[in-house]
Design a protein around this motif. Structure first.
Motif, mmCIF file in Angstrom:
data_model
loop_
_atom_site.group_PDB
_atom_site.id
_atom_site.type_symbol
_atom_site.label_atom_id
_atom_site.label_comp_id
_atom_site.label_asym_id
_atom_site.label_seq_id
_atom_site.Cartn_x
_atom_site.Cartn_y
_atom_site.Cartn_z
ATOM 1 N N ALA A 142 0.861 -1.260 0.042
ATOM 2 C CA ALA A 142 0.044 0.025 0.027
ATOM 3 C C ALA A 142 0.967 1.112 0.107
ATOM 4 O O ALA A 142 1.943 1.094 0.318
ATOM 5 C CB ALA A 142 -1.044 -0.011 1.347
ATOM 6 N N GLN A 143 0.357 2.435 -0.092
ATOM 7 C CA GLN A 143 0.882 3.522 -0.499
ATOM 8 C C GLN A 143 1.260 4.530 0.707
ATOM 9 O O GLN A 143 1.821 5.414 0.764
ATOM 10 C CB GLN A 143 0.361 4.600 -1.635
ATOM 11 C CG GLN A 143 0.501 3.673 -2.900
ATOM 12 C CD GLN A 143 -0.500 4.524 -3.835
ATOM 13 O OE1 GLN A 143 -0.933 5.758 -3.855
ATOM 14 N NE2 GLN A 143 -0.784 3.781 -4.902
ATOM 15 N N ASP A 144 0.445 3.905 1.702
ATOM 16 C CA ASP A 144 0.226 4.703 3.049
ATOM 17 C C ASP A 144 -0.387 4.073 4.215
ATOM 18 O O ASP A 144 -1.253 2.963 3.780
ATOM 19 C CB ASP A 144 -0.381 6.210 2.768
ATOM 20 C CG ASP A 144 -0.329 7.006 3.968
ATOM 21 O OD1 ASP A 144 0.765 6.987 4.636
ATOM 22 O OD2 ASP A 144 -1.440 8.006 4.162
ATOM 23 N N LEU A 145 -0.425 4.290 5.625
ATOM 24 C CA LEU A 145 -1.173 3.857 6.473
ATOM 25 C C LEU A 145 -1.310 4.852 7.700
ATOM 26 O O LEU A 145 -0.406 5.748 7.647
ATOM 27 C CB LEU A 145 -0.572 2.496 7.062
ATOM 28 C CG LEU A 145 0.527 2.659 8.175
ATOM 29 C CD1 LEU A 145 0.672 1.471 8.603
ATOM 30 C CD2 LEU A 145 1.723 3.039 7.580
ATOM 31 N N HIS A 146 -2.083 4.561 8.468
ATOM 32 C CA HIS A 146 -2.560 5.603 9.554
ATOM 33 C C HIS A 146 -1.726 4.664 10.801
ATOM 34 O O HIS A 146 -1.745 3.596 10.759
ATOM 35 C CB HIS A 146 -3.954 5.548 9.977
ATOM 36 C CG HIS A 146 -4.005 6.909 10.907
ATOM 37 N ND1 HIS A 146 -4.014 6.615 12.413
ATOM 38 C CD2 HIS A 146 -4.279 8.217 10.672
ATOM 39 C CE1 HIS A 146 -4.416 7.780 12.778
ATOM 40 N NE2 HIS A 146 -4.446 8.812 11.879
ATOM 41 N N PRO A 147 -1.134 5.615 11.551
ATOM 42 C CA PRO A 147 -0.293 5.112 12.771
ATOM 43 C C PRO A 147 -1.241 4.397 13.835
ATOM 44 O O PRO A 147 -0.717 3.349 14.430
ATOM 45 C CB PRO A 147 0.137 6.356 13.611
ATOM 46 C CG PRO A 147 0.220 7.569 12.780
ATOM 47 C CD PRO A 147 -0.859 7.215 11.692
ATOM 48 N N ARG A 201 7.565 8.629 11.501
ATOM 49 C CA ARG A 201 8.144 7.789 12.636
ATOM 50 C C ARG A 201 7.187 6.892 12.980
ATOM 51 O O ARG A 201 7.307 5.669 13.327
ATOM 52 C CB ARG A 201 9.120 8.559 13.686
ATOM 53 C CG ARG A 201 9.316 7.661 14.964
ATOM 54 C CD ARG A 201 10.252 6.719 14.551
ATOM 55 N NE ARG A 201 10.457 5.900 15.700
ATOM 56 C CZ ARG A 201 11.630 5.508 16.068
ATOM 57 N NH1 ARG A 201 12.793 5.930 15.668
ATOM 58 N NH2 ARG A 201 12.148 4.731 17.231
ATOM 59 N N CYS A 202 6.040 7.461 13.355
ATOM 60 C CA CYS A 202 4.932 6.771 13.936
ATOM 61 C C CYS A 202 4.388 5.832 13.036
ATOM 62 O O CYS A 202 4.024 4.674 13.553
ATOM 63 C CB CYS A 202 3.608 7.909 14.617
ATOM 64 S SG CYS A 202 4.177 8.745 15.926
ATOM 65 N N LYS A 203 4.273 6.114 11.695
ATOM 66 C CA LYS A 203 3.735 5.403 10.687
ATOM 67 C C LYS A 203 4.607 4.133 10.705
ATOM 68 O O LYS A 203 4.203 3.030 10.247
ATOM 69 C CB LYS A 203 3.437 6.037 9.402
ATOM 70 C CG LYS A 203 2.450 7.199 9.412
ATOM 71 C CD LYS A 203 2.092 7.605 8.163
ATOM 72 C CE LYS A 203 0.888 8.426 8.156
ATOM 73 N NZ LYS A 203 0.493 8.844 6.777
ATOM 74 N N LEU A 204 6.042 4.463 10.542
ATOM 75 C CA LEU A 204 6.973 3.379 10.513
ATOM 76 C C LEU A 204 6.727 2.204 11.612
ATOM 77 O O LEU A 204 6.861 1.101 11.352
ATOM 78 C CB LEU A 204 8.341 3.849 10.435
ATOM 79 C CG LEU A 204 9.459 2.873 9.975
ATOM 80 C CD1 LEU A 204 9.836 3.277 8.547
ATOM 81 C CD2 LEU A 204 10.492 2.704 10.912
ATOM 82 N N GLU A 205 6.518 2.936 12.825
ATOM 83 C CA GLU A 205 6.452 1.935 13.937
ATOM 84 C C GLU A 205 5.106 1.165 13.666
ATOM 85 O O GLU A 205 4.854 -0.112 14.241
ATOM 86 C CB GLU A 205 6.378 2.687 15.195
ATOM 87 C CG GLU A 205 7.813 3.155 15.655
ATOM 88 C CD GLU A 205 8.101 3.768 16.972
ATOM 89 O OE1 GLU A 205 9.142 3.870 17.365
ATOM 90 O OE2 GLU A 205 7.083 3.790 17.530
ATOM 91 N N ALA A 206 4.025 1.659 13.215
ATOM 92 C CA ALA A 206 2.859 1.040 13.128
ATOM 93 C C ALA A 206 2.851 0.023 12.245
ATOM 94 O O ALA A 206 2.276 -1.041 12.213
ATOM 95 C CB ALA A 206 1.821 2.108 12.697
ATOM 96 N N ALA A 207 3.755 0.237 11.132
ATOM 97 C CA ALA A 207 3.751 -0.733 10.015
ATOM 98 C C ALA A 207 4.584 -2.001 10.407
ATOM 99 O O ALA A 207 4.102 -2.959 10.388
ATOM 100 C CB ALA A 207 4.550 -0.194 8.915
ATOM 101 N N VAL A 208 5.685 -1.675 11.295
ATOM 102 C CA VAL A 208 6.160 -2.691 11.838
ATOM 103 C C VAL A 208 5.500 -3.721 12.820
ATOM 104 O O VAL A 208 5.635 -4.874 12.792
ATOM 105 C CB VAL A 208 7.867 -2.226 12.370
ATOM 106 C CG1 VAL A 208 8.346 -3.529 13.200
ATOM 107 C CG2 VAL A 208 8.666 -1.661 11.414
ATOM 108 N N SER A 209 4.867 -3.068 13.799
ATOM 109 C CA SER A 209 4.152 -3.601 14.763
ATOM 110 C C SER A 209 2.968 -4.196 14.227
ATOM 111 O O SER A 209 2.675 -5.206 14.574
ATOM 112 C CB SER A 209 4.095 -2.771 15.953
ATOM 113 O OG SER A 209 3.100 -1.716 15.660
#
Ligand code: PGA
Length: 251
Positions: free
Chosen positions: A62-67, A109-117
């Motif tokens: 996907a191109q984006d996500l919410h944290p 940064r928040c989005k990156l963490e949400a993606a990983v978790s």
């Protein structure tokens, strides 16, 4: 040797029906291809693409996500929703999100963490504007973006992280970075990853180049020692052109 990753960022293009037409043409062209391929359609096309790709070697992103995982965030989508559509990857911090939608490094940064978790593999995009390059600030911009987006990231994130170097002045302009510029930036990013995240992260994290990649310049970009793939925008809308780019990559 890191396997190449070829990612197609469709941006706000292709309806679900057009996605189906694209895949009918594209999949036979890459059925024997060995490099990792990821298609990144717009949200409404994810479910249909996920169904059509589930038995193929082409991955979905996907191109984006919410944290946040859920809640009153009208118009937003969570990592869990993307996973349920069949996504494995997600772009984070694309320059259009940073510059058109005003996303800060803190939000990235928040989005990156949400993606990983949430179990997604983030493709973190970084890169300088033309004014920043002309002012000799490329490295300090990369330093700020990487430092804010990745510093102190837990080691469990590394195996699935991808970094895309996308100079803003090369995106959608037809003006590709020279191979020297792309290699220098990728090598600088790899050195930063080694220094800040450790030797193993520096060796294993894949670094893509993005910005006006086309069938006729993909081979020279993919031959660069620190470039492990390409993030393709406009040229990924054409199934034949994208398959030509895939053909230049190594598994
Ligand atoms: P472009 O876009 O290939 O159309 O320059 C690349 C991107 O935005 O990821």
């Amino acid at each position: 040797m890191r396997a190449h990753l070829i990612a197609g960022n469709w941006k706000m293009n292709k309806t679900p029906s057009e996605t189906e037409v694209f895949l009918a043409r594209f999949l036979p062209l890459v059925s024997q291809a060995e490099p990792e391929i990821v298609l990144l359609p717009a949200f409404p096309s994810l479910h249909r693409a996920g169904c059509l790709l589930c038995k193929t070697n082409v991955r979905l992103g996907a191109q984006d996500l919410h944290p946040e995982p859920r809640g009153a965030f009208t118009g937003a989508v969570s990592a869990e929703m993307l996973i349920d559509c069949g996504c494995r990857y997600v772009l984070v911090g694309h320059s259009e999100r940073r510059h058109v939608f005003g996303e800060s490094n803190a939000l990235v940064r928040c989005k990156l963490e949400a993606a990983v978790s949430g179990g997604l593999h983030p493709i973190l995009c970084v890169g300088e504007t033309l004014a920043e390059r002309r002012a000799g600030e490329t490295e300090s911009v990369l330093q700020t973006q990487l430092g804010s987006d990745l510093a102190d990231l837990s080691a469990r994130s590394f195996p699935h992280l991808v970094v895309a170097y996308e100079p803003v002045w090369a995106i959608g302009t037809g003006e590709t970075a020279t191979t020297r510029q792309a290699q220098d930036a990728a090598a600088w990013i790899r050195e930063w990853l080694r220094r800040e995240l450790g030797a193993s992260a520096g060796e294993t994290i894949r670094i893509l180049y993005g910005g006006s990649v086309k069938p006729d310049n993909a081979a020279e970009l993919l031959a660069l020692p620190d470039v492990d793939g390409v993030l393709v925008g406009g040229a990924s809308l054409d199934p034949v052109g994208l398959a030509q780019i895939v053909a230049e990559a190594r598994a």
